[in-house]
Design a protein around this motif. Structure first.
Motif, PDB file in Angstrom:
ATOM      1  N   ILE A 136       1.035  -1.159  -0.024  1.00 19.33           N
ATOM      2  CA  ILE A 136      -0.103  -0.031  -0.005  1.00 19.33           C
ATOM      3  C   ILE A 136       0.955   1.116  -0.194  1.00 19.33           C
ATOM      4  O   ILE A 136       1.848   1.418   0.709  1.00 19.33           O
ATOM      5  CB  ILE A 136      -0.798  -0.043   1.220  1.00 19.33           C
ATOM      6  CG1 ILE A 136      -2.035  -1.292   1.214  1.00 19.33           C
ATOM      7  CG2 ILE A 136      -1.682   1.253   1.097  1.00 19.33           C
ATOM      8  CD1 ILE A 136      -3.004  -1.316   2.464  1.00 19.33           C
ATOM      9  N   THR A 137       0.631   2.127  -0.941  1.00 19.09           N
ATOM     10  CA  THR A 137       1.340   3.592  -0.991  1.00 19.09           C
ATOM     11  C   THR A 137       0.468   4.450  -0.453  1.00 19.09           C
ATOM     12  O   THR A 137      -0.476   4.866  -0.879  1.00 19.09           O
ATOM     13  CB  THR A 137       1.766   3.741  -2.439  1.00 19.09           C
ATOM     14  OG1 THR A 137       2.492   2.564  -2.930  1.00 19.09           O
ATOM     15  CG2 THR A 137       2.540   5.126  -2.422  1.00 19.09           C
ATOM     16  N   LEU A 138       0.954   5.154   0.653  1.00 19.22           N
ATOM     17  CA  LEU A 138       0.453   6.470   1.296  1.00 19.22           C
ATOM     18  C   LEU A 138       1.347   7.367   1.462  1.00 19.22           C
ATOM     19  O   LEU A 138       2.394   7.323   2.004  1.00 19.22           O
ATOM     20  CB  LEU A 138      -0.149   5.979   2.804  1.00 19.22           C
ATOM     21  CG  LEU A 138      -1.213   4.803   2.959  1.00 19.22           C
ATOM     22  CD1 LEU A 138      -1.546   4.382   4.372  1.00 19.22           C
ATOM     23  CD2 LEU A 138      -2.512   5.245   2.239  1.00 19.22           C
ATOM     24  N   ALA A 139       0.980   8.580   0.514  1.00 19.62           N
ATOM     25  CA  ALA A 139       1.825   9.875   0.606  1.00 19.62           C
ATOM     26  C   ALA A 139       3.209   9.532   0.037  1.00 19.62           C
ATOM     27  O   ALA A 139       4.152  10.152   0.680  1.00 19.62           O
ATOM     28  CB  ALA A 139       1.937  10.579   2.086  1.00 19.62           C
ATOM     29  N   GLY A 140       3.364   8.730  -0.750  1.00 20.98           N
ATOM     30  CA  GLY A 140       4.540   8.414  -1.415  1.00 20.98           C
ATOM     31  C   GLY A 140       5.215   7.283  -0.683  1.00 20.98           C
ATOM     32  O   GLY A 140       6.576   7.017  -1.109  1.00 20.98           O
ATOM     33  N   VAL A 141       4.941   6.889   0.386  1.00 23.61           N
ATOM     34  CA  VAL A 141       5.523   5.631   1.158  1.00 23.61           C
ATOM     35  C   VAL A 141       5.024   4.386   0.716  1.00 23.61           C
ATOM     36  O   VAL A 141       3.677   4.137   1.051  1.00 23.61           O
ATOM     37  CB  VAL A 141       5.663   6.042   2.606  1.00 23.61           C
ATOM     38  CG1 VAL A 141       6.172   5.001   3.370  1.00 23.61           C
ATOM     39  CG2 VAL A 141       6.369   7.427   2.861  1.00 23.61           C
ATOM     40  N   THR A 142       5.757   3.320   0.374  1.00 20.76           N
ATOM     41  CA  THR A 142       5.220   2.109   0.106  1.00 20.76           C
ATOM     42  C   THR A 142       5.788   1.160   1.202  1.00 20.76           C
ATOM     43  O   THR A 142       6.858   1.152   1.397  1.00 20.76           O
ATOM     44  CB  THR A 142       5.677   1.682  -1.155  1.00 20.76           C
ATOM     45  OG1 THR A 142       5.406   2.506  -2.199  1.00 20.76           O
ATOM     46  CG2 THR A 142       5.115   0.266  -1.543  1.00 20.76           C
TER      47      THR A 142
END
Length: 456
Positions: A295-301
């Protein structure tokens, strides 16, 4: 009776012995090294070897990566060991295809170029295939006409020339939070045991390893990851209970010194390490062999398992903190930590409280082992041993015997380890965390949340 001098002396000696143990381990003393390729595949007139090493973008080994070889009318599959090595043995010369399963890569790691290689194999020889990895998605394109060796070299030079980028910083920042939470789970139990008994438990790392290995075992029996993790935590808590009842309580009644108890814990640690190796082997043990969704949230995977690990770890840490602050057991634990003799004279069942502390510490260590195995895609017999230095550093940095200090120290260590990975290669990143520990102790010897105590 003033208990401060022996505790303080034990802490110093424990750290000295810990550093010595780490140095011996790094030099290959006191542990079994992974088997070399020569023992796995020896080329001769009828055999050839196809082999390689896969490393993460940071330069660390990448264990548990699935690798397949096809060609010559056969197909083989293996996984990289604890050092990132893989090897195949073939009996026919010809062209073979080596491929790496992208789903088995840790989160945030990408192939710098292709995920498969064609190799020409001749009998009585060795052939290799390279699969350089990167943690920068923008660096996965390979320039036209550049072979795999040139791609790896060029990628390394580009990375060293400009290692910092904001996307990578935030990726490493969140990874630092994750690492800190996992270290905190194990460090809390270590801190509670030290606070109530004064014992520096060198077997805490093996309790973490046990949690992960038991989760893999129960996963094979039940096929349900949640149930396997729960059973592993319960079994680890039960081991903590049995450990105190069978070993530590009788030794306390015999009035052994803290130094003698610490040496016993070192012996227990070594015994457990070789027991794990005997039953589970020296290779990487994976808890969940399925494909990990990301899952990628705010560019963090991150993988779904990483998010779950962070959430459950935080809830467990909060639950322990609230229990220590507002429950009768928590007040009794703090009373024993301050003055065991006075707590016993006040009617507190000291042995019973210490036994519960061992149960809680064992359960937290087992939970940490489960998450280490899931987040880092596998563990082996020495995973806890490699992390033990981080656990002690976190407890000492935060303040010996303080649960809140262990949590804060763990978060600082986790952040330092992951953020410095942007600039420092391989295991050198751990040196920065220990350097920070030394600097803080020079300024504040009792740790961040430790109390000054008068000696004499």
């Amino acid at each position: 009776m003033n208990r401060t001098p022996p505790r303080r002396g034990t802490a110093v000696k424990a750290l000295l012995l810990l550093v010595l143990t780490a140095l011996l381990s790094a030099l290959g003393v006191g542990g079994l090294s992974s088997p070399a390729y020569a023992a796995d595949c020896a080329p001769d007139a009828s055999t050839a070897c196809v082999q390689g090493v896969i490393k993460l973008a940071s330069g660390e080994p990448a264990p548990g990566i699935a690798v397949t070889l096809s060609g010559g009318g056969e197909e083989q599959e293996t996984t990289t060991d604890a050092t990132g090595k893989w090897v195949f043995s073939v009996t026919e010369a010809g062209s073979y295809t080596v491929a790496v399963d992208e789903a088995s890569l840790p989160e945030g790691q990408f192939f710098r170029s292709a995920d498969s290689r064609e190799v020409e194999v001749q009998l009585n020889s060795q052939a290799s295939a390279l699969f350089p990895l990167t943690d920068d998605p923008e660096a996965v394109q390979q320039p036209a006409g550049e072979d795999e060796d040139e791609a790896a070299t060029a990628g390394a030079s580009r990375s060293s020339a400009d290692p910092f980028s904001w996307p990578r910083f935030w990726q490493q920042f969140v990874s630092g939070i994750r690492m800190g939470l996992l270290i905190a789970l194990a460090s809390l139990g270590l801190s509670l045991v030290f606070g109530t008994t004064g014992l520096s438990n060198f077997a805490q790392g093996e309790m973490v390893t046990m949690g992960g290995l038991l989760a893999a075992l129960f996963m094979g029996l039940t096929g349900n990851l949640w149930l396997a993790g729960l059973l592993a935590v319960i079994a680890s808590a039960g081991f903590g209970w049995a450990q105190d009842k069978v070993l530590w309580k009788p030794l306390r009644k015999k009035r052994l010194s803290l130094m003698q108890l610490m040496i016993v814990s070192i012996g227990l640690s070594i015994t457990l390490q070789y027991t794990f190796q005997f039953f589970f082997g020296s290779g990487v043990v994976r808890i969940d062999r399925g494909t990990a969704e990301t899952i990628t949230l705010a560019g963090v995977t991150l993988t779904v398992q990483s998010y779950i690990a962070m959430g459950v770890s935080l809830l467990a840490i909060i639950a322990v903190g609230l229990g220590l602050m507002f429950t009768r057991f928590g007040r009794a634990t703090r009373a024993i930590s301050d003055n065991p003799a006075l707590a016993r004279a006040s009617g507190i069942d000291v042995d019973r409280v210490i036994n519960i502390v061992w149960v809680v510490g064992g359960g937290l260590a087992g939970l940490a082992g489960v998450f280490f195995g899931l987040v880092f895609n596998g563990l082996n017999w020495f995973t806890g041993g490699t992390m033990l230095l981080m656990f002690f550093a976190a407890v000492t940095l935060g303040g010996l015997g303080t649960a809140f200090g262990a949590f804060v120290g763990s978060m600082i260590i986790g952040m330092m380890v992951e953020l410095t990975n942007i600039w420092l290669p391989g295991d050198l990143k751990y040196a920065t965390a220990l350097l920070l520990l030394i600097l803080i102790l020079l300024v504040r010897p009792q740790g961040i949340f430790g109390r000054k105590e008068r000696i004499g």
